[in-house]
Design a protein around this motif. Structure first.
Motif, PDB file in Angstrom:
ATOM      1  N   GLU A   1      39.033  20.634  40.935  1.00 34.99           N
ATOM      2  CA  GLU A   1      39.556  21.855  41.302  1.00 34.99           C
ATOM      3  C   GLU A   1      39.783  22.677  39.916  1.00 34.99           C
ATOM      4  OE1 GLU A   1      43.091  24.302  43.326  1.00 34.99           O
ATOM      5  OE2 GLU A   1      43.399  22.033  43.009  1.00 34.99           O
ATOM      6  N   VAL A   2      40.532  21.963  39.088  1.00 36.38           N
ATOM      7  CA  VAL A   2      40.960  22.517  37.846  1.00 36.38           C
ATOM      8  C   VAL A   2      39.653  22.971  36.802  1.00 36.38           C
ATOM      9  CG1 VAL A   2      41.835  22.260  35.499  1.00 36.38           C
ATOM     10  CG2 VAL A   2      42.863  21.210  37.516  1.00 36.38           C
ATOM     11  N   TYR A   3      38.644  21.843  36.581  1.00 31.16           N
ATOM     12  CA  TYR A   3      37.224  22.159  36.263  1.00 31.16           C
ATOM     13  C   TYR A   3      36.762  23.586  36.570  1.00 31.16           C
ATOM     14  CZ  TYR A   3      37.341  17.422  34.628  1.00 31.16           C
ATOM     15  OH  TYR A   3      37.646  16.079  33.943  1.00 31.16           O
ATOM     16  N   HIS A   4      36.777  23.652  38.029  1.00 31.52           N
ATOM     17  CA  HIS A   4      36.031  24.737  38.711  1.00 31.52           C
ATOM     18  C   HIS A   4      36.709  26.179  38.354  1.00 31.52           C
ATOM     19  CE1 HIS A   4      35.874  27.898  42.080  1.00 31.52           C
ATOM     20  NE2 HIS A   4      34.438  27.366  41.986  1.00 31.52           N
ATOM     21  N   ASP A   5      37.952  26.121  38.172  1.00 34.62           N
ATOM     22  CA  ASP A   5      38.791  27.140  37.955  1.00 34.62           C
ATOM     23  C   ASP A   5      38.579  27.719  36.574  1.00 34.62           C
ATOM     24  OD1 ASP A   5      39.845  27.316  40.533  1.00 34.62           O
ATOM     25  OD2 ASP A   5      41.803  26.567  39.914  1.00 34.62           O
ATOM     26  N   VAL A   6      38.434  26.736  35.708  1.00 34.97           N
ATOM     27  CA  VAL A   6      38.155  26.971  34.006  1.00 34.97           C
ATOM     28  C   VAL A   6      36.873  27.624  33.929  1.00 34.97           C
ATOM     29  CG1 VAL A   6      37.845  26.001  32.020  1.00 34.97           C
ATOM     30  CG2 VAL A   6      39.621  25.256  33.116  1.00 34.97           C
ATOM     31  N   LEU A   7      35.793  27.157  34.664  1.00 39.96           N
ATOM     32  CA  LEU A   7      34.324  27.524  34.461  1.00 39.96           C
ATOM     33  C   LEU A   7      34.330  28.852  35.442  1.00 39.96           C
ATOM     34  CD1 LEU A   7      32.386  24.186  35.546  1.00 39.96           C
ATOM     35  CD2 LEU A   7      32.399  25.427  33.308  1.00 39.96           C
ATOM     36  N   THR A   8      35.301  29.153  36.342  1.00 39.64           N
ATOM     37  CA  THR A   8      35.175  30.570  37.005  1.00 39.64           C
ATOM     38  C   THR A   8      35.762  31.510  35.914  1.00 39.64           C
ATOM     39  OG1 THR A   8      35.504  29.686  39.192  1.00 39.64           O
ATOM     40  CG2 THR A   8      36.096  31.861  38.933  1.00 39.64           C
ATOM     41  N   TRP A   9      36.932  31.115  35.223  1.00 34.50           N
ATOM     42  CA  TRP A   9      37.476  32.137  34.251  1.00 34.50           C
ATOM     43  C   TRP A   9      36.410  32.397  33.119  1.00 34.50           C
ATOM     44  CZ3 TRP A   9      38.579  32.462  29.202  1.00 34.50           C
ATOM     45  CH2 TRP A   9      39.603  33.176  28.672  1.00 34.50           C
ATOM     46  N   LEU A  10      35.694  31.293  32.861  1.00 35.90           N
ATOM     47  CA  LEU A  10      34.659  31.516  31.545  1.00 35.90           C
ATOM     48  C   LEU A  10      33.494  32.236  32.108  1.00 35.90           C
ATOM     49  CD1 LEU A  10      34.338  27.712  30.445  1.00 35.90           C
ATOM     50  CD2 LEU A  10      35.259  29.510  29.044  1.00 35.90           C
ATOM     51  N   GLU A  11      33.255  32.200  33.295  1.00 37.69           N
ATOM     52  CA  GLU A  11      31.978  32.927  33.891  1.00 37.69           C
ATOM     53  C   GLU A  11      32.381  34.409  33.968  1.00 37.69           C
ATOM     54  OE1 GLU A  11      28.479  34.061  35.326  1.00 37.69           O
ATOM     55  OE2 GLU A  11      29.093  32.183  34.696  1.00 37.69           O
TER      56      GLU A  11
END
Length: 308
Positions: A295-305
């Motif tokens: 979940e944390v990885y997903h949230d970081v990737l979403t922010w990066l996107e």
């Protein structure tokens, strides 16, 4: 994904070890990682794989006195005899220069710092923030004021009396001794890192983790953190630099979220226009190694996107 490593020689002659993870296809951006205290960049392999799967190239150096940059057990936990904090941050920037040389100027570059690395990353942003597309802070916190002043006095005294490279068990206890109190009954001395017992055990087994730092290291660290949040320093961060802070809601470094909110307020008061916080319920210090790390990885990737 392709993983490799290299060594570059810093401007003062120190050899800095760097991990590099590259995506199988086209690279759409760069993430540079600054690891925390008493650990090393190799521990970010799982997270780096998630980033490369999304098309990012990842670089992470072992700081001075850490990991394979330290070279020997004797050098672990000691930045340098003098100016260690400044020198370590400059290593990060010299790596950024190397990254720029290896990659096209069109690719965005983000800096992610965890724990001690988050303090270094905030310091970095005050000097080189205009070179970044975004700043991500994991497990960050704020200076403890009078407590830090006492710690600094102890570090100076121990350095004068016993030598700069003396391992400071006293400062280690003062810094981390209370971190497990919220998690009683405890299984290990490092339960505060994560709810994932396997990750905690991996940390304990790792010969490059958990070392007691020297009195000079604590002097460098405390001095560096104390000046970070002064208004005249915070105002050096570009107002347009987007900043994302994430932490466990039970992370003792971030005072169970209170310290994270204080950092965010200081940044906003200094004029930073976009500051976002994500606190994870029941999460501890290493959210990238927590039970809900996907979940944390997903949230970081979403922010990066959103900030490409």
């Amino acid at each position: 994904m392709r993983a490799d490593s290299f060594i570059f020689t810093a401007s003062d002659g120190e050899e800095i070890f760097v991990y590099r993870w590259s995506p199988a296809g086209t690279c759409r951006g760069i993430v540079q990682i600054a690891h925390g205290m008493a650990e090393h960049a190799g521990r970010y392999d799982d997270f780096a794989k998630a980033l490369t799967d999304a098309g990012y190239r990842v670089y992470a150096n072992d700081h001075r006195g850490h990991g394979r940059t330290a070279g020997t057990q004797e050098r672990l936990g000691h930045f340098a005899d003098r100016s260690g904090w400044d020198r370590t941050m400059e290593d990060m920037h010299e790596l950024t220069v190397r990254i720029r040389q290896e990659n096209t100027s069109q690719q965005t570059l983000f800096l992610l710092g965890h724990s001690m690395g988050s303090f270094l990353a905030r310091y970095y942003a005050q000097s080189y923030g205009d070179e970044l597309a975004g700043l991500i802070l994991s497990g960050t916190g704020i200076s403890k004021g009078p407590v830090s002043s006492v710690g600094l006095s102890i570090a100076k005294l121990q350095g004068w009396v016993r030598g700069k490279k003396t391992r400071s068990k006293l400062l280690d206890r003062l810094s981390f001794g209370k971190f497990n109190h919220s998690f009683m009954p405890i299984r290990t001395s490092f339960d505060w890192l994560s709810r994932d017992e396997e990750e905690v055990d991996k940390y304990i087994r790792d010969p490059l983790c958990g070392q007691i730092a020297t009195s000079q290291f604590f002097r460098d660290l405390i001095t560096g953190v104390k000046v970070l949040d002064r208004p005249q320093h915070l105002q050096r961060i570009p107002s347009t630099l987007p900043i994302y802070l994430f932490s466990g809601a039970k992370d003792p470094v971030g005072e169970e979220g209170k310290g994270v909110h204080k950092v965010a307020k200081l940044l906003k008061d200094a004029g930073v226009k976009e500051v976002e916080i994500r606190l994870y319920e029941d999460g501890r210090h290493e959210m990238l190694n927590e039970l809900n790390k996907e979940e944390v990885y997903h949230d970081v990737l979403t922010w990066l996107e959103r900030h490409q």
